[in-house]
Design a protein around this motif. Structure first.
Motif, PDB file in Angstrom:
ATOM      1  N   PHE A 169       0.844  -1.204   0.000  1.00 22.39           N
ATOM      2  CA  PHE A 169       0.000   0.000   0.000  1.00 22.39           C
ATOM      3  C   PHE A 169       0.878   1.252   0.000  1.00 22.39           C
ATOM      4  CE2 PHE A 169      -2.364   3.154   2.667  1.00 22.39           C
ATOM      5  CZ  PHE A 169      -3.445   3.376   1.827  1.00 22.39           C
ATOM      6  N   ARG A 170       1.827   1.277   0.911  1.00 20.19           N
ATOM      7  CA  ARG A 170       2.717   2.433   1.015  1.00 20.19           C
ATOM      8  C   ARG A 170       3.517   2.623  -0.279  1.00 20.19           C
ATOM      9  NH1 ARG A 170       5.873   5.328   5.413  1.00 20.19           N
ATOM     10  NH2 ARG A 170       7.624   6.190   4.245  1.00 20.19           N
ATOM     11  N   ALA A 171       3.986   1.531  -0.859  1.00 19.97           N
ATOM     12  CA  ALA A 171       4.767   1.616  -2.095  1.00 19.97           C
ATOM     13  C   ALA A 171       3.939   2.209  -3.239  1.00 19.97           C
ATOM     14  CB  ALA A 171       5.299   0.238  -2.479  1.00 19.97           C
ATOM     15  N   ARG A 172       2.673   1.838  -3.335  1.00 16.75           N
ATOM     16  CA  ARG A 172       1.825   2.394  -4.393  1.00 16.75           C
ATOM     17  C   ARG A 172       1.572   3.884  -4.162  1.00 16.75           C
ATOM     18  NH1 ARG A 172      -3.056  -1.507  -5.963  1.00 16.75           N
ATOM     19  NH2 ARG A 172      -3.339   0.045  -7.590  1.00 16.75           N
ATOM     20  N   LEU A 173       1.396   4.289  -2.902  1.00 14.93           N
ATOM     21  CA  LEU A 173       1.250   5.718  -2.606  1.00 14.93           C
ATOM     22  C   LEU A 173       2.526   6.472  -2.979  1.00 14.93           C
ATOM     23  CD1 LEU A 173      -0.530   5.609   0.886  1.00 14.93           C
ATOM     24  CD2 LEU A 173      -1.580   6.156  -1.327  1.00 14.93           C
ATOM     25  N   GLU A 174       3.664   5.918  -2.593  1.00 13.85           N
ATOM     26  CA  GLU A 174       4.949   6.555  -2.903  1.00 13.85           C
ATOM     27  C   GLU A 174       5.160   6.650  -4.404  1.00 13.85           C
ATOM     28  OE1 GLU A 174       7.693   5.451   0.956  1.00 13.85           O
ATOM     29  OE2 GLU A 174       7.436   3.912  -0.591  1.00 13.85           O
ATOM     30  N   ALA A 175       4.793   5.611  -5.139  1.00 11.30           N
ATOM     31  CA  ALA A 175       4.949   5.635  -6.603  1.00 11.30           C
ATOM     32  C   ALA A 175       4.107   6.753  -7.201  1.00 11.30           C
ATOM     33  CB  ALA A 175       4.561   4.280  -7.197  1.00 11.30           C
ATOM     34  N   PHE A 176       2.895   6.925  -6.705  1.00 11.27           N
ATOM     35  CA  PHE A 176       2.055   8.008  -7.195  1.00 11.27           C
ATOM     36  C   PHE A 176       2.689   9.364  -6.886  1.00 11.27           C
ATOM     37  CE2 PHE A 176      -1.055  11.326  -6.711  1.00 11.27           C
ATOM     38  CZ  PHE A 176      -1.694  11.267  -7.938  1.00 11.27           C
ATOM     39  N   LEU A 177       3.198   9.513  -5.668  1.00 13.02           N
ATOM     40  CA  LEU A 177       3.791  10.790  -5.274  1.00 13.02           C
ATOM     41  C   LEU A 177       5.029  11.141  -6.095  1.00 13.02           C
ATOM     42  CD1 LEU A 177       3.347  10.488  -1.416  1.00 13.02           C
ATOM     43  CD2 LEU A 177       2.158  12.095  -2.943  1.00 13.02           C
ATOM     44  N   MET A 178       5.638  10.153  -6.723  1.00 15.81           N
ATOM     45  CA  MET A 178       6.812  10.398  -7.565  1.00 15.81           C
ATOM     46  C   MET A 178       6.435  10.832  -8.976  1.00 15.81           C
ATOM     47  SD  MET A 178       9.413   7.480  -6.226  1.00 15.81           S
ATOM     48  CE  MET A 178      10.790   8.163  -7.142  1.00 15.81           C
ATOM     49  N   THR A 179       5.148  10.702  -9.348  1.00 12.63           N
ATOM     50  CA  THR A 179       4.716  11.179 -10.657  1.00 12.63           C
ATOM     51  C   THR A 179       4.616  12.694 -10.610  1.00 12.63           C
ATOM     52  OG1 THR A 179       2.345  11.062 -10.155  1.00 12.63           O
ATOM     53  CG2 THR A 179       3.371   9.077 -11.111  1.00 12.63           C
ATOM     54  N   LYS A 180       4.596  13.300 -11.772  1.00 14.88           N
ATOM     55  CA  LYS A 180       4.410  14.747 -11.831  1.00 14.88           C
ATOM     56  C   LYS A 180       2.970  15.073 -11.447  1.00 14.88           C
ATOM     57  CE  LYS A 180       7.793  15.438 -15.447  1.00 14.88           C
ATOM     58  NZ  LYS A 180       8.016  15.746 -16.864  1.00 14.88           N
ATOM     59  N   PRO A 181       2.754  16.215 -10.799  1.00 11.66           N
ATOM     60  CA  PRO A 181       1.377  16.603 -10.467  1.00 11.66           C
ATOM     61  C   PRO A 181       0.488  16.576 -11.704  1.00 11.66           C
ATOM     62  CG  PRO A 181       2.909  18.033  -9.347  1.00 11.66           C
ATOM     63  CD  PRO A 181       3.730  17.179 -10.298  1.00 11.66           C
ATOM     64  N   ASN A 182      -0.735  16.134 -11.470  1.00  7.80           N
ATOM     65  CA  ASN A 182      -1.768  16.048 -12.503  1.00  7.80           C
ATOM     66  C   ASN A 182      -1.462  15.038 -13.603  1.00  7.80           C
ATOM     67  OD1 ASN A 182      -3.390  18.065 -11.240  1.00  7.80           O
ATOM     68  ND2 ASN A 182      -1.922  19.566 -12.011  1.00  7.80           N
ATOM     69  N   GLU A 183      -0.583  14.107 -13.341  1.00  6.98           N
ATOM     70  CA  GLU A 183      -0.315  12.989 -14.253  1.00  6.98           C
ATOM     71  C   GLU A 183      -0.817  11.721 -13.603  1.00  6.98           C
ATOM     72  OE1 GLU A 183       3.637  12.134 -15.560  1.00  6.98           O
ATOM     73  OE2 GLU A 183       3.766  13.966 -16.703  1.00  6.98           O
ATOM     74  N   ILE A 184      -2.079  11.462 -13.698  1.00  4.35           N
ATOM     75  CA  ILE A 184      -2.647  10.270 -13.075  1.00  4.35           C
ATOM     76  C   ILE A 184      -2.125   9.042 -13.800  1.00  4.35           C
ATOM     77  CG2 ILE A 184      -4.770   8.948 -12.728  1.00  4.35           C
ATOM     78  CD1 ILE A 184      -4.594  11.147 -10.767  1.00  4.35           C
ATOM     79  N   ALA A 185      -1.452   8.206 -13.037  1.00 10.43           N
ATOM     80  CA  ALA A 185      -1.051   6.901 -13.544  1.00 10.43           C
ATOM     81  C   ALA A 185      -2.196   5.966 -13.200  1.00 10.43           C
ATOM     82  CB  ALA A 185       0.249   6.447 -12.901  1.00 10.43           C
ATOM     83  N   HIS A 186      -2.758   5.316 -14.180  1.00 10.18           N
ATOM     84  CA  HIS A 186      -3.936   4.460 -13.964  1.00 10.18           C
ATOM     85  C   HIS A 186      -3.561   3.229 -13.150  1.00 10.18           C
ATOM     86  CE1 HIS A 186      -6.315   6.905 -16.676  1.00 10.18           C
ATOM     87  NE2 HIS A 186      -5.278   6.909 -17.471  1.00 10.18           N
TER      88      HIS A 186
END
Length: 188
Positions: A169-186
């Motif tokens: 769970f934490r890893a998926r949150l961290e992966a999202f936080l590493m994306t650029k803002p407003n770049e939703i990774a599906h």
């Protein structure tokens, strides 16, 4: 703290008895860029401050619905929250753009083991058969559905399984936080 990119809607009616959901909420709280919003702590009277909730949603790029599955659905306060906050004209329907393009991630636990969710077993059908109301909510609001994060058999899970579930769970949150803002990774 800058505006959080992730809003975790934590809805556990008895958090003091939670072995897993509470740990998931704590793991999320430890990350910069994540706001964990405990609905049962905030609204013990079930009186939802709709403008406040809509403001929190408007700021987030990813909304995480973190809760135990209760009677094949969400806990009652979260249902009240959905009914109150996701208003027509704001969350869905003509002219509604407030949630469009945001991520919707369901992070849930079940009391029964996964094999209880099969034809002929206790729950009569696969767990995925209970997901359409959640998926449809995301679709109606123009949100991107992320594959859910599920721990079946939470009541009997051992420490190793819980640790692995929380770490994932934490890893998926961290992966999202590493994306650029407003770049939703599906469902990164």
């Amino acid at each position: 703290m800058p505006t959080p990119r992730i809003l975790v809607l934590y809805a556990h009616p008895a958090p003091h008895r939670s072995r897993i959901n509470r740990r998931l909420a704590d793991a999320a709280r430890a990350l910069d860029g994540v706001l964990v919003h405990d609905l049962y702590e905030t609204y013990p009277d079930f009186f939802i401050d709709v403008p406040r909730e809509q403001a929190l949603l408007a700021q987030a790029e990813l909304v995480v619905f973190l809760h135990p599955i209760r009677w094949y659905s969400m806990p009652s306060l979260l249902k009240e929250w959905v009914d109150s906050v996701l208003e027509p004209g704001w969350a869905y329907g003509p002219g509604a753009t407030a949630l469009r393009g945001k991520g919707y991630w369901l992070a849930v636990t079940t009391g029964s083991p996964e094999d209880a969710y099969h034809t002929g077993e206790r729950h009569g059908r696969p767990f995925e058969a209970y997901l359409p109301p959640f998926e449809q909510t995301a679709l109606l609001c123009g949100m991107h559905w992320w594959p859910p994060h599920i721990l079946h058999g939470a009541n009997g899970a051992d420490d190793a399984a819980i640790d692995a579930h929380v770490a994932s769970f934490r890893a998926r949150l961290e992966a999202f936080l590493m994306t650029k803002p407003n770049e939703i990774a599906h469902g990164a």
